[in-house]
Design a protein around this motif. Structure first.
Motif, PDB file in Angstrom:
ATOM      1  N   ASP A 227      -2.682  -2.138   2.994  1.00 28.75           N
ATOM      2  CA  ASP A 227      -3.699  -2.955   2.315  1.00 28.75           C
ATOM      3  C   ASP A 227      -3.856  -2.592   0.841  1.00 28.75           C
ATOM      4  OD1 ASP A 227      -4.207  -4.449   4.573  1.00 28.75           O
ATOM      5  OD2 ASP A 227      -5.965  -3.276   5.190  1.00 28.75           O
ATOM      6  N   ASP A 228      -3.806  -1.299   0.511  1.00 27.15           N
ATOM      7  CA  ASP A 228      -3.961  -0.906  -0.893  1.00 27.15           C
ATOM      8  C   ASP A 228      -2.836  -1.472  -1.760  1.00 27.15           C
ATOM      9  OD1 ASP A 228      -6.294   0.488  -0.470  1.00 27.15           O
ATOM     10  OD2 ASP A 228      -5.314   2.434  -0.231  1.00 27.15           O
ATOM     11  N   VAL A 229      -1.644  -1.588  -1.189  1.00 24.72           N
ATOM     12  CA  VAL A 229      -0.509  -2.133  -1.939  1.00 24.72           C
ATOM     13  C   VAL A 229      -0.634  -3.648  -2.073  1.00 24.72           C
ATOM     14  CG1 VAL A 229       2.006  -2.313  -2.031  1.00 24.72           C
ATOM     15  CG2 VAL A 229       0.933  -0.194  -1.239  1.00 24.72           C
ATOM     16  N   TRP A 230      -1.123  -4.304  -1.013  1.00 23.02           N
ATOM     17  CA  TRP A 230      -1.408  -5.743  -1.135  1.00 23.02           C
ATOM     18  C   TRP A 230      -2.408  -5.993  -2.268  1.00 23.02           C
ATOM     19  CZ3 TRP A 230       1.854  -8.943   0.674  1.00 23.02           C
ATOM     20  CH2 TRP A 230       2.450  -8.797   1.929  1.00 23.02           C
ATOM     21  N   SER A 231      -3.425  -5.155  -2.347  1.00 22.23           N
ATOM     22  CA  SER A 231      -4.435  -5.323  -3.412  1.00 22.23           C
ATOM     23  C   SER A 231      -3.815  -5.134  -4.789  1.00 22.23           C
ATOM     24  CB  SER A 231      -5.577  -4.314  -3.214  1.00 22.23           C
ATOM     25  OG  SER A 231      -6.261  -4.561  -2.010  1.00 22.23           O
ATOM     26  N   LEU A 232      -2.892  -4.179  -4.895  1.00 19.83           N
ATOM     27  CA  LEU A 232      -2.230  -3.936  -6.179  1.00 19.83           C
ATOM     28  C   LEU A 232      -1.309  -5.106  -6.541  1.00 19.83           C
ATOM     29  CD1 LEU A 232      -2.298  -1.658  -8.291  1.00 19.83           C
ATOM     30  CD2 LEU A 232      -0.225  -0.724  -7.237  1.00 19.83           C
ATOM     31  N   LEU A 233      -0.676  -5.712  -5.548  1.00 20.95           N
ATOM     32  CA  LEU A 233       0.149  -6.897  -5.817  1.00 20.95           C
ATOM     33  C   LEU A 233      -0.716  -8.043  -6.328  1.00 20.95           C
ATOM     34  CD1 LEU A 233       2.906  -8.349  -5.711  1.00 20.95           C
ATOM     35  CD2 LEU A 233       2.339  -9.014  -3.351  1.00 20.95           C
ATOM     36  N   ALA A 234      -1.871  -8.246  -5.705  1.00 24.11           N
ATOM     37  CA  ALA A 234      -2.784  -9.292  -6.170  1.00 24.11           C
ATOM     38  C   ALA A 234      -3.192  -9.042  -7.619  1.00 24.11           C
ATOM     39  CB  ALA A 234      -4.009  -9.356  -5.270  1.00 24.11           C
ATOM     40  N   LEU A 235      -3.439  -7.783  -7.958  1.00 24.99           N
ATOM     41  CA  LEU A 235      -3.800  -7.439  -9.336  1.00 24.99           C
ATOM     42  C   LEU A 235      -2.623  -7.694 -10.278  1.00 24.99           C
ATOM     43  CD1 LEU A 235      -5.860  -6.250 -11.316  1.00 24.99           C
ATOM     44  CD2 LEU A 235      -4.980  -3.973 -10.735  1.00 24.99           C
ATOM     45  N   ALA A 236      -1.406  -7.414  -9.807  1.00 26.95           N
ATOM     46  CA  ALA A 236      -0.220  -7.678 -10.633  1.00 26.95           C
ATOM     47  C   ALA A 236      -0.114  -9.163 -10.958  1.00 26.95           C
ATOM     48  CB  ALA A 236       1.038  -7.201  -9.909  1.00 26.95           C
ATOM     49  N   TYR A 237      -0.346 -10.011  -9.956  1.00 24.39           N
ATOM     50  CA  TYR A 237      -0.312 -11.453 -10.197  1.00 24.39           C
ATOM     51  C   TYR A 237      -1.385 -11.863 -11.206  1.00 24.39           C
ATOM     52  CZ  TYR A 237       2.681 -12.082  -6.034  1.00 24.39           C
ATOM     53  OH  TYR A 237       3.706 -12.051  -5.118  1.00 24.39           O
ATOM     54  N   ASP A 238      -2.583 -11.318 -11.053  1.00 27.84           N
ATOM     55  CA  ASP A 238      -3.686 -11.663 -11.955  1.00 27.84           C
ATOM     56  C   ASP A 238      -3.419 -11.171 -13.374  1.00 27.84           C
ATOM     57  OD1 ASP A 238      -5.080 -12.886  -9.916  1.00 27.84           O
ATOM     58  OD2 ASP A 238      -6.341 -11.145  -9.488  1.00 27.84           O
ATOM     59  N   THR A 239      -2.776 -10.010 -13.480  1.00 31.33           N
ATOM     60  CA  THR A 239      -2.558  -9.390 -14.787  1.00 31.33           C
ATOM     61  C   THR A 239      -1.347  -9.967 -15.508  1.00 31.33           C
ATOM     62  OG1 THR A 239      -3.508  -7.316 -13.948  1.00 31.33           O
ATOM     63  CG2 THR A 239      -2.217  -7.188 -15.986  1.00 31.33           C
ATOM     64  N   HIS A 240      -0.248 -10.115 -14.778  1.00 27.25           N
ATOM     65  CA  HIS A 240       1.029 -10.463 -15.410  1.00 27.25           C
ATOM     66  C   HIS A 240       1.557 -11.838 -15.023  1.00 27.25           C
ATOM     67  CE1 HIS A 240       1.308  -6.385 -16.890  1.00 27.25           C
ATOM     68  NE2 HIS A 240       1.193  -5.897 -15.665  1.00 27.25           N
ATOM     69  N   GLY A 241       0.951 -12.454 -14.035  1.00 24.03           N
ATOM     70  CA  GLY A 241       1.434 -13.745 -13.584  1.00 24.03           C
ATOM     71  C   GLY A 241       2.282 -13.645 -12.330  1.00 24.03           C
ATOM     72  N   VAL A 242       2.422 -14.762 -11.655  1.00 23.49           N
ATOM     73  CA  VAL A 242       3.205 -14.837 -10.422  1.00 23.49           C
ATOM     74  C   VAL A 242       4.692 -14.808 -10.763  1.00 23.49           C
ATOM     75  CG1 VAL A 242       3.778 -16.349  -8.479  1.00 23.49           C
ATOM     76  CG2 VAL A 242       1.391 -16.058  -9.187  1.00 23.49           C
ATOM     77  N   ARG A 243       5.441 -14.030 -10.003  1.00 24.98           N
ATOM     78  CA  ARG A 243       6.895 -13.958 -10.127  1.00 24.98           C
ATOM     79  C   ARG A 243       7.499 -13.956  -8.723  1.00 24.98           C
ATOM     80  NH1 ARG A 243       4.941 -13.717 -14.619  1.00 24.98           N
ATOM     81  NH2 ARG A 243       5.628 -12.486 -16.402  1.00 24.98           N
ATOM     82  N   PRO A 244       8.800 -14.243  -8.590  1.00 27.48           N
ATOM     83  CA  PRO A 244       9.447 -14.090  -7.287  1.00 27.48           C
ATOM     84  C   PRO A 244       9.201 -12.686  -6.746  1.00 27.48           C
ATOM     85  CG  PRO A 244      10.941 -15.129  -8.856  1.00 27.48           C
ATOM     86  CD  PRO A 244       9.745 -14.661  -9.641  1.00 27.48           C
ATOM     87  N   THR A 245       8.862 -12.605  -5.466  1.00 30.88           N
ATOM     88  CA  THR A 245       8.456 -11.327  -4.886  1.00 30.88           C
ATOM     89  C   THR A 245       9.243 -11.068  -3.615  1.00 30.88           C
ATOM     90  OG1 THR A 245       6.231 -11.615  -5.790  1.00 30.88           O
ATOM     91  CG2 THR A 245       6.495  -9.987  -4.029  1.00 30.88           C
ATOM     92  N   LEU A 246       9.848  -9.883  -3.544  1.00 30.45           N
ATOM     93  CA  LEU A 246      10.693  -9.529  -2.406  1.00 30.45           C
ATOM     94  C   LEU A 246       9.995  -8.527  -1.504  1.00 30.45           C
ATOM     95  CD1 LEU A 246      13.884  -9.759  -1.453  1.00 30.45           C
ATOM     96  CD2 LEU A 246      13.678  -7.303  -1.881  1.00 30.45           C
ATOM     97  N   LEU A 247      10.025  -8.793  -0.208  1.00 31.62           N
ATOM     98  CA  LEU A 247       9.571  -7.848   0.806  1.00 31.62           C
ATOM     99  C   LEU A 247      10.757  -6.997   1.231  1.00 31.62           C
ATOM    100  CD1 LEU A 247       7.438  -6.835   2.894  1.00 31.62           C
ATOM    101  CD2 LEU A 247       8.299  -8.646   4.416  1.00 31.62           C
ATOM    102  N   GLU A 248      10.662  -5.686   1.007  1.00 26.75           N
ATOM    103  CA  GLU A 248      11.737  -4.773   1.391  1.00 26.75           C
ATOM    104  C   GLU A 248      11.445  -4.156   2.760  1.00 26.75           C
ATOM    105  OE1 GLU A 248      13.853  -2.637  -2.125  1.00 26.75           O
ATOM    106  OE2 GLU A 248      11.705  -2.281  -2.353  1.00 26.75           O
ATOM    107  N   ARG A 249      12.424  -4.221   3.640  1.00 24.51           N
ATOM    108  CA  ARG A 249      12.335  -3.544   4.941  1.00 24.51           C
ATOM    109  C   ARG A 249      13.737  -3.060   5.282  1.00 24.51           C
ATOM    110  NH1 ARG A 249       8.095  -3.798   8.729  1.00 24.51           N
ATOM    111  NH2 ARG A 249       8.535  -2.247  10.353  1.00 24.51           N
ATOM    112  N   ASP A 250      13.906  -1.744   5.432  1.00 23.19           N
ATOM    113  CA  ASP A 250      15.236  -1.164   5.609  1.00 23.19           C
ATOM    114  C   ASP A 250      15.509  -0.645   7.014  1.00 23.19           C
ATOM    115  OD1 ASP A 250      15.747  -1.758   2.993  1.00 23.19           O
ATOM    116  OD2 ASP A 250      15.413   0.265   2.237  1.00 23.19           O
TER     117      ASP A 250
END
Length: 283
Positions: A227-250
């Motif tokens: 959840d904390d990382v989801w919140s940081l992603l939301a802040l990234a969108y608000d701060t810098h704008g929406v960009r293509p976003t990749l979900l990494e799972r290895d």
């Protein structure tokens, strides 16, 4: 080069363990796929056919593993030439590598942190420019997670910005790595995020990590995003704008439907950010 991705897209890492599910996935399950060309160049047979099928159906981005941009050995011109042919063949619009090194008289099989010094800025920036020339395209470099900090004459955030400026390249902003490094090295993730240069951000990465302790997080890519990382992603969108976003799972792969749910969460955050930006313009 391929057609640039639309900003409000959510992608998934192309892993061999997921191949059958990805080929059979319903339309709209993901917007693009990302692979490491190092693991696919020269691969034929069933795997090669599956890759060709997927890249003919979906946009493909590439995230390199073994250029060793921070290393001391000369860049591998033969590998760069093969990578360029791979990118051209599959119409790849975005190629990225790690702001790290992974070789020292042989491959280290890990991404090692670069000392944050002026000398290292000049060294890495020159190698990025050489890579861009060899590939015939701009590349993005990713801020990496690290656990041992070599000599630091400047903060990590200043080092990243200096490399981007001198190399004149783009940034693949890994949001999970910001969160993990902030906990492990005691800095403010939001302040780091705020200082990233918006104009250079080509895309975002997001992933799960392991909570070893309150002050130690391990970037595993083997669990759902927290959840904390989801919140940081939301802040990234608000701060810098929406960009293509990749979900990494290895590894520890759940059913594809569960990964699709996380992709839907990315899309939902992108939608909220776009709505907020529209309201700000017309409000």
């Amino acid at each position: 080069m391929g057609t640039p991705l639309s900003p409000d897209t959510a992608g998934l890492g192309l892993r061999r363990a997921l191949l059958d599910e990805l080929v059979a996935a319903p339309a709209g399950a993901f917007d693009f796929l990302e692979c490491a060309p190092d693991n696919w160049i020269g691969v034929g047979g069933r795997y090669g056919e599956a890759l060709q099928t997927l890249s003919s159906r979906h946009p493909l981005t590439c995230h390199g593993l073994s250029l060793s941009l921070g290393g001391m050995a000369p860049l591998d011109d033969t590998f760069l030439a093969r990578t360029r042919r791979f990118l051209d063949r599959h119409g790849v619009a975005l190629y990225s590598e790690h702001l790290s090194y992974c070789s020292d008289d042989g491959h280290l099989y890990d991404l090692m942190p670069i000392p944050f010094t002026e000398e290292a800025v000049h060294h890495v920036a020159a190698r990025i420019r050489q890579t861009q020339d060899a590939l015939g395209r701009r590349i993005a470099v990713e801020n990496v997670s690290y656990y041992a900090a070599p000599y630091q004459a400047m903060p990590e955030v200043d080092f990243v910005i200096a490399v981007l400026d001198e190399a004149d390249c783009d940034l693949l902003l890994d949001v999970n790595n910001i969160f993990v490094n902030a906990i492990n090295h005691g800095y403010d993730a939001r302040e780091f995020l705020a200082r990233m240069p918006s104009a250079r951000i080509a895309s975002y990465h997001i992933a799960g990590h392991y909570d070893e302790a309150e002050d130690l997080k391990v970037d595993t890519h083997g669990a759902p995003v927290k959840d904390d990382v989801w919140s940081l992603l939301a802040l990234a969108y608000d701060t810098h704008g929406v960009r293509p976003t990749l979900l990494e799972r290895d590894f520890n792969f759940p059913p594809l439907a569960e990964l699709a749910d996380e992709l839907q969460r990315i899309r939902a955050l992108q939608g909220v950010a776009r709505t907020g930006a529209t309201q700000a313009v017309h409000g």
